[in-house]
Write a protein that holds these residues in place. Structure first.
Motif, mmCIF file in Angstrom:
data_model
loop_
_atom_site.group_PDB
_atom_site.id
_atom_site.type_symbol
_atom_site.label_atom_id
_atom_site.label_comp_id
_atom_site.label_asym_id
_atom_site.label_seq_id
_atom_site.Cartn_x
_atom_site.Cartn_y
_atom_site.Cartn_z
ATOM 1 N N UNK A 10 0.834 -1.110 0.073
ATOM 2 C CA UNK A 10 0.084 0.126 -0.172
ATOM 3 C C UNK A 10 0.673 1.293 -0.047
ATOM 4 N N UNK A 11 1.851 1.276 0.653
ATOM 5 C CA UNK A 11 2.794 2.520 0.796
ATOM 6 C C UNK A 11 3.570 2.644 -0.653
ATOM 7 N N UNK A 12 3.983 1.618 -0.906
ATOM 8 C CA UNK A 12 4.462 1.607 -2.362
ATOM 9 C C UNK A 12 3.469 2.084 -3.459
ATOM 10 N N UNK A 13 2.233 1.649 -3.397
ATOM 11 C CA UNK A 13 1.504 2.154 -4.558
ATOM 12 C C UNK A 13 1.099 3.584 -4.198
ATOM 13 N N UNK A 14 0.826 4.071 -3.012
ATOM 14 C CA UNK A 14 0.606 5.351 -2.583
ATOM 15 C C UNK A 14 2.044 6.012 -2.976
ATOM 16 N N UNK A 15 2.968 6.057 -2.954
ATOM 17 C CA UNK A 15 4.034 6.684 -3.694
ATOM 18 C C UNK A 15 4.058 6.692 -4.975
ATOM 19 N N UNK A 16 3.857 5.530 -5.522
ATOM 20 C CA UNK A 16 3.801 5.557 -7.047
ATOM 21 C C UNK A 16 2.595 6.506 -7.556
ATOM 22 N N UNK A 17 1.540 6.218 -7.033
ATOM 23 C CA UNK A 17 0.168 7.295 -7.388
ATOM 24 C C UNK A 17 0.806 8.753 -7.265
ATOM 25 N N UNK A 18 1.377 9.004 -6.201
ATOM 26 C CA UNK A 18 1.815 10.153 -5.791
ATOM 27 C C UNK A 18 2.638 10.848 -6.908
ATOM 28 N N UNK A 19 3.715 10.103 -7.025
ATOM 29 C CA UNK A 19 4.804 10.534 -8.206
ATOM 30 C C UNK A 19 4.144 10.457 -9.453
ATOM 31 N N UNK A 20 3.232 9.638 -9.849
ATOM 32 C CA UNK A 20 2.649 9.640 -11.215
ATOM 33 C C UNK A 20 1.866 10.928 -11.339
ATOM 34 N N UNK A 21 1.026 11.309 -10.239
ATOM 35 C CA UNK A 21 0.154 12.686 -10.290
ATOM 36 C C UNK A 21 1.085 14.044 -10.462
ATOM 37 N N UNK A 22 2.180 14.012 -9.624
ATOM 38 C CA UNK A 22 3.132 15.035 -9.796
ATOM 39 C C UNK A 22 3.685 15.108 -11.148
ATOM 40 N N UNK A 23 4.216 14.136 -11.705
ATOM 41 C CA UNK A 23 4.793 14.169 -12.864
ATOM 42 C C UNK A 23 3.936 14.794 -14.212
ATOM 43 N N UNK A 24 2.503 13.930 -14.025
ATOM 44 C CA UNK A 24 1.628 14.585 -15.001
ATOM 45 C C UNK A 24 1.255 15.859 -14.671
ATOM 46 N N UNK A 25 1.194 16.364 -13.477
ATOM 47 C CA UNK A 25 0.875 17.880 -13.340
ATOM 48 C C UNK A 25 2.011 18.596 -14.064
ATOM 49 N N UNK A 26 3.390 18.161 -13.726
ATOM 50 C CA UNK A 26 4.564 19.123 -14.399
ATOM 51 C C UNK A 26 4.612 18.903 -15.827
ATOM 52 N N UNK A 27 4.328 17.838 -16.337
ATOM 53 C CA UNK A 27 4.693 17.617 -17.856
ATOM 54 C C UNK A 27 3.650 17.834 -19.057
ATOM 55 N N UNK A 28 2.265 17.804 -18.415
ATOM 56 C CA UNK A 28 1.194 17.863 -19.495
ATOM 57 C C UNK A 28 1.071 19.234 -19.629
ATOM 58 N N UNK A 29 1.100 19.894 -20.900
ATOM 59 C CA UNK A 29 1.039 21.253 -21.150
ATOM 60 C C UNK A 29 -0.144 21.911 -20.965
ATOM 61 N N UNK A 30 -1.135 21.207 -21.727
ATOM 62 C CA UNK A 30 -2.794 21.720 -21.890
ATOM 63 C C UNK A 30 -3.486 20.443 -22.084
ATOM 64 N N UNK A 31 -3.797 20.222 -20.715
ATOM 65 C CA UNK A 31 -4.732 18.962 -20.422
ATOM 66 C C UNK A 31 -6.128 19.111 -20.939
ATOM 67 N N UNK A 32 -6.528 18.238 -21.435
ATOM 68 C CA UNK A 32 -8.186 18.389 -21.869
ATOM 69 C C UNK A 32 -8.894 17.168 -21.320
ATOM 70 N N UNK A 33 -9.927 17.424 -21.143
ATOM 71 C CA UNK A 33 -11.271 16.328 -20.541
ATOM 72 C C UNK A 33 -10.581 15.767 -19.167
ATOM 73 N N UNK A 34 -10.568 14.683 -18.986
ATOM 74 C CA UNK A 34 -10.320 13.719 -17.698
ATOM 75 C C UNK A 34 -8.965 14.003 -17.372
ATOM 76 N N UNK A 35 -7.888 14.403 -18.168
ATOM 77 C CA UNK A 35 -6.522 14.898 -17.694
ATOM 78 C C UNK A 35 -6.401 16.093 -17.037
ATOM 79 N N UNK A 36 -7.497 16.924 -17.056
ATOM 80 C CA UNK A 36 -7.621 18.131 -16.331
ATOM 81 C C UNK A 36 -7.685 17.762 -14.575
ATOM 82 N N UNK A 37 -8.230 16.922 -14.304
ATOM 83 C CA UNK A 37 -8.382 16.423 -13.044
ATOM 84 C C UNK A 37 -7.673 14.899 -12.575
ATOM 85 N N UNK A 38 -7.440 14.273 -13.603
ATOM 86 C CA UNK A 38 -6.881 12.793 -13.164
ATOM 87 C C UNK A 38 -5.446 13.048 -12.108
ATOM 88 N N UNK A 39 -4.411 13.748 -12.718
ATOM 89 C CA UNK A 39 -3.316 13.837 -12.014
ATOM 90 C C UNK A 39 -3.526 14.360 -10.206
#
Length: 143
Positions: A10-39
């Protein structure tokens, strides 16, 4: 979950989700649709899952090193007085949330928020009240 390895997962999955969200916030330039909220959902879920997993890992570690405290904690957890206090606090919180949810629903409707959002909130509000009625009837028949 009884298996301590599952809390590490669970701890590893939480860190993975957290880092995936932060990376998505930083890298996606112009999010559309679901990508606006998913990160942001990934960040929130990652923080919650990581906190739960690490809390259990730390708690198990502390209880393993101090069996007297573990026994006292188990006694307090199952104490009738503490259970009654917890149930009473839940009841008060439920009473407050019913009025708060109703006021929030009315405020959203008056502000002109999208009708779909107001309808989803109204259905959730009615579901909570229906759940209350169901358990009142069920407990009334039992007692």
């Amino acid at each position: 979950m009884k298996n301590p390895i599952s809390y590490y997962f669970l701890s590893f999955a939480g860190v993975a989700l957290l880092s995936m969200g932060i990376i998505s916030i930083k890298t996606i330039e112009d999010p559309q649709g679901i990508l606006r909220a998913l990160p942001y959902i990934c960040v929130g879920l990652g923080c919650g899952i990581f906190g739960h997993g690490m809390g259990e890992i730390i708690n198990r570690h502390l209880m393993k090193n101090n069996p007297a405290a573990a026994k006292q904690m188990e006694i307090e957890k199952n104490d009738e007085r503490n259970l009654a206090i917890a149930n009473r606090a839940k009841a008060k919180a439920y009473d407050m949330i019913v009025f708060l949810f109703g006021a929030l629903l009315l405020a959203f409707a008056l502000m002109g928020i999208d009708k779909i959002t107001v309808l989803i909130l109204a259905f959730a509000y009615m579901f909570i009240l229906g759940f209350n009625v169901y358990y009142r009837v069920k407990y009334y028949k039992e007692m």
